[in-house]
Design a protein around this motif. Structure first.
Motif, PDB file in Angstrom:
ATOM      1  N   PRO A  46      72.064  31.886  -4.587  1.00 26.46           N
ATOM      2  CA  PRO A  46      71.232  32.707  -3.153  1.00 26.46           C
ATOM      3  C   PRO A  46      72.147  33.714  -3.363  1.00 26.46           C
ATOM      4  N   ARG A  70      66.074  25.596  -5.950  1.00 29.61           N
ATOM      5  CA  ARG A  70      66.503  25.609  -5.230  1.00 29.61           C
ATOM      6  C   ARG A  70      67.558  26.652  -6.138  1.00 29.61           C
ATOM      7  N   GLY A 104      69.053  28.542   1.201  1.00 33.78           N
ATOM      8  CA  GLY A 104      70.301  28.308   1.158  1.00 33.78           C
ATOM      9  C   GLY A 104      70.187  30.040   0.770  1.00 33.78           C
TER      10      GLY A 104
END
Length: 263
Positions: free
Chosen positions: A47, A44, A74
């Motif tokens: 964003p 991840r 996300g």
């Protein structure tokens, strides 16, 4: 590799690959369900806006699984909302840069573009048209290497030609095999039954890579190896992009071939 984009595999193999595309795409969907616990550990990153573009004759419905997956990581993700993709019509060529601009403005920075098949060709053209708004490009089974070359006889090329009368952009405009002003990852599969996999590869460079997978053409957006790869690419920082290297436990998902960066 020395093979030339546009040169088709032996006819019998090409016919078999094309005929088994739907079944192999369904197999990818089944594998995705089994692999979900493993995929929960996918990288991840920061964003940022992500635009996902569908392939020829497809709509946002075809990229639904991929977009849901990326939202779960996300990222603010959007589809193109332009209906069925019939090729580079005037509406599409006019609207796509505006869509990128709106998303970049809303998210406060450049956006990543993930394009499946013909959508990946759009993504690479957008990177050359509005580079300040594009963070990176990821193409999934996109035969961009045919740009500027005669069409081959693949099922994808024949289907594209049926809609050429609707297109505002000539087939041969520009060479998209390399030289993008942003980082780019070209995903291809030797088991692609719709387009020639050789045409889905770019010239490798400091910020340009090719990564092979085992997926079918129609199953690219469902394949666990592709989903992990896209997550890994989106997790790259704006100033620290590095070629893809899968974790040791997943190396079997990415065939190692000359010129690939995976493995």
């Amino acid at each position: 590799m020395s093979e030339t984009p546009g040169r088709r595999p032996p006819a019998r193999r090409a016919t078999l690959l094309a005929a088994t595309e739907p079944a192999r795409a369904a197999a990818s969907a089944g594998a995705l369900a089994l692999a979900y616990p493993l995929l929960r550990g996918a990288p991840r990153g920061e964003p940022h806006g992500v635009l996902v573009l569908p392939g020829l004759l497809a709509s946002d419905v075809s990229t639904g699984t991929l977009r849901r997956w990326l939202r779960g990581l996300g990222y603010p993700v959007v589809g193109w909302e332009l209906g069925r993709n019939r090729g580079p019509t005037k509406e599409i060529t006019d609207e796509l840069p505006r869509l990128v601009e709106r998303l970049a403005e809303r998210q406060g920075g450049p956006v990543s573009i993930v394009g499946q098949s013909l959508g990946g060709i759009y993504a690479r053209r957008l990177a050359t048209r509005v580079p300040r708004l594009v963070r990176q490009v990821i193409s999934l089974g996109s035969p961009f290497a045919l740009a500027g070359r005669p069409a081959d006889d693949s099922p994808g090329a024949r289907t594209y030609d049926r809609y050429r009368h609707l297109h505002a952009v000539p087939r041969g405009r520009g060479d998209l095999r390399g030289g993008l002003p942003v980082p780019s990852t070209a995903v291809y599969s030797r088991w692609d039954g719709v387009v020639d996999w050789r045409a889905c590869r770019q010239r490798p460079g400091p910020r340009a890579e090719n990564v092979g997978v085992h997926a079918s053409h129609l199953g690219m957006g469902l394949d666990p190896a592709v989903l992990w790869l896209v997550a890994d690419r989106l997790a790259q920082t704006r100033d620290g992009w590095a070629p893809f290297s899968p974790p040791a436990r997943l190396r079997f998902l990415y065939p190692r071939e000359d010129g690939d960066t995976a493995g």
